[in-house]
Design an enzyme around this catalytic site. Structure first.
Site, PDB file in Angstrom:
ATOM      1  N   ASP A  41       0.825  -1.205   0.000  1.00 32.22           N
ATOM      2  CA  ASP A  41       0.000   0.000   0.000  1.00 32.22           C
ATOM      3  C   ASP A  41       0.862   1.258   0.000  1.00 32.22           C
ATOM      4  O   ASP A  41       0.350   2.374  -0.135  1.00 32.22           O
ATOM      5  CB  ASP A  41      -0.980   0.009   1.170  1.00 32.22           C
ATOM      6  CG  ASP A  41      -0.314  -0.072   2.538  1.00 32.22           C
ATOM      7  OD1 ASP A  41       0.928  -0.177   2.597  1.00 32.22           O
ATOM      8  OD2 ASP A  41      -1.042  -0.038   3.548  1.00 32.22           O
ATOM      9  N   SER A  42       2.183   1.085   0.079  1.00 35.08           N
ATOM     10  CA  SER A  42       3.101   2.203  -0.140  1.00 35.08           C
ATOM     11  C   SER A  42       2.939   2.792  -1.522  1.00 35.08           C
ATOM     12  O   SER A  42       3.420   3.902  -1.798  1.00 35.08           O
ATOM     13  CB  SER A  42       4.549   1.735   0.058  1.00 35.08           C
ATOM     14  OG  SER A  42       4.807   0.549  -0.676  1.00 35.08           O
ATOM     15  N   ASP A  80      -0.990  -6.127  -0.233  1.00 38.22           N
ATOM     16  CA  ASP A  80      -1.415  -5.484   1.007  1.00 38.22           C
ATOM     17  C   ASP A  80      -2.921  -5.265   1.029  1.00 38.22           C
ATOM     18  O   ASP A  80      -3.513  -4.841   0.024  1.00 38.22           O
ATOM     19  CB  ASP A  80      -0.744  -4.110   1.146  1.00 38.22           C
ATOM     20  CG  ASP A  80       0.477  -4.142   2.035  1.00 38.22           C
ATOM     21  OD1 ASP A  80       0.598  -5.073   2.852  1.00 38.22           O
ATOM     22  OD2 ASP A  80       1.313  -3.234   1.916  1.00 38.22           O
ATOM     23  N   LYS A 110      -1.386  -9.419   2.847  1.00 36.08           N
ATOM     24  CA  LYS A 110      -0.678  -8.955   4.044  1.00 36.08           C
ATOM     25  C   LYS A 110      -1.550  -7.960   4.785  1.00 36.08           C
ATOM     26  O   LYS A 110      -2.191  -7.107   4.150  1.00 36.08           O
ATOM     27  CB  LYS A 110       0.660  -8.300   3.690  1.00 36.08           C
ATOM     28  CG  LYS A 110       1.448  -7.838   4.939  1.00 36.08           C
ATOM     29  CD  LYS A 110       2.859  -7.394   4.603  1.00 36.08           C
ATOM     30  CE  LYS A 110       2.917  -5.999   4.020  1.00 36.08           C
ATOM     31  NZ  LYS A 110       2.504  -4.942   4.985  1.00 36.08           N
ATOM     32  N   GLU A 112      -1.727  -5.555   8.653  1.00 32.13           N
ATOM     33  CA  GLU A 112      -0.993  -5.055   9.815  1.00 32.13           C
ATOM     34  C   GLU A 112      -1.756  -5.368  11.097  1.00 32.13           C
ATOM     35  O   GLU A 112      -2.980  -5.391  11.108  1.00 32.13           O
ATOM     36  CB  GLU A 112      -0.786  -3.542   9.694  1.00 32.13           C
ATOM     37  CG  GLU A 112       0.064  -3.137   8.504  1.00 32.13           C
ATOM     38  CD  GLU A 112       0.240  -1.623   8.406  1.00 32.13           C
ATOM     39  OE1 GLU A 112      -0.153  -0.906   9.349  1.00 32.13           O
ATOM     40  OE2 GLU A 112       0.775  -1.162   7.383  1.00 32.13           O
ATOM     41  N   GLU A 178       8.988  -4.334  11.239  1.00 27.80           N
ATOM     42  CA  GLU A 178       9.396  -3.020  10.737  1.00 27.80           C
ATOM     43  C   GLU A 178       9.878  -2.104  11.856  1.00 27.80           C
ATOM     44  O   GLU A 178       9.202  -1.920  12.868  1.00 27.80           O
ATOM     45  CB  GLU A 178       8.248  -2.330   9.988  1.00 27.80           C
ATOM     46  CG  GLU A 178       8.666  -0.968   9.442  1.00 27.80           C
ATOM     47  CD  GLU A 178       7.710  -0.384   8.421  1.00 27.80           C
ATOM     48  OE1 GLU A 178       7.955   0.754   7.954  1.00 27.80           O
ATOM     49  OE2 GLU A 178       6.714  -1.041   8.075  1.00 27.80           O
TER      50      GLU A 178
END
Length: 273
Positions: A41-42, A80, A110, A112, A178
């Protein structure tokens, strides 16, 4: 193409090589080198100019996921799940993860979160959706974390360790660590069964990931400590654009090698004269 079991089998063995990709040409470039290619998602910040990842939508991830899938033949593709697409409930997460997999052809998603997301990860994995976890600094939660500071220092180490254990026990096949201290990354890697993928963690992790635009130096003003620049493509591009500009203004481009002449005259039988 590599599978999730191929990735998990590398725990404690050869380090896993991972990079992000958002387009077909870049996916083709990294495919032969990477074990995992993450459609992160970056992309919102890297390609769309957003101030954070929070504005990224499911549709954006599907669009870029499709593009990356067309460029891969070997690497495991992970996409993501964007902010707001999985936090409400395990059922919401399943519907959106299933859509991501069906429309992009990715092999895993993925998301978080640690202890609080363990139930959701278990729900997904029990229904056939492989999940890569992400703990430590979680960019989607930067507002509640107080920014992008290092996580897991001092007494906070227990929280990150508990998060790592919880999502591994819930079924996450790999865990991104991270921006955490090296000693903590080493401990987590030794204690959990899933491979750890470091970004700002340490070489003791089972693999490493970077945003490809960062490691190629496509952003001259963005230089986080945990990124090593393997090229300075922004500088190279600026020189090339400047040279192009100068040649256009001086009418040096296009030159004889870049233009077309009139068609040669033909003889009576249609052959060139």
């Amino acid at each position: 193409m590599l599978s999730v079991p191929d990735i998990t089998s590398q725990k404690g063995k050869r380090p896993l090589v991972c990079l992000t990709a958002y387009t077909t040409p870049v996916a083709r470039l990294v495919d032969k080198y990477c074990d995992i290619v993450l459609v992160g998602d970056s992309v919102g910040m890297v390609l769309h100019g957003l101030p954070s990842t929070l504005g990224v939508t499911l549709e954006m991830m599907i669009l870029h996921g499709k593009a990356v899938r067309r460029g891969l033949e070997r690497a495991l593709m992970v996409v993501d799940m964007p902010f707001g697409s999985y936090e409400a409930s395990p059922e919401q997460a399943f519907l959106n993860a299933a859509r991501l997999m069906a429309e992009t052809g990715c092999s895993a998603v993925k998301l978080e979160g640690g202890v609080k997301m363990a139930e959701t990860i278990a729900y997904l994995t029990e229904r056939g959706i492989p999940v890569m976890g992400h703990v430590g600094l979680m960019p989607q939660a930067f507002n509640t974390l107080g920014g992008y500071a290092v996580q897991g220092r001092g007494a906070d180490a227990g929280r990150v360790l508990a998060d790592s254990r919880a999502i591994t026990e819930a079924g996450a096949f790999a865990v991104v660590l991270e921006k955490i201290p090296q000693s903590l990354a080493k401990r987590i890697t030794a204690e959990i069964a899933a491979p750890t993928i470091g970004i700002g963690a340490s070489a003791d992790c089972d693999g490493q990931i970077l945003v490809i635009d960062d490691m190629l130096g496509l952003f001259s003003s963005f230089k986080p400590k945990f990124v090593k620049r393997y090229a300075e493509l922004a500088e190279t591009a600026e020189v090339a654009i400047g040279t192009y500009t100068e040649e256009v203004i001086k009418r040096l481009f296009p030159g004889p090698d870049h233009v077309f002449e009139d068609a040669p005259a033909s003889g009576g039988n249609g052959a060139p004269a």
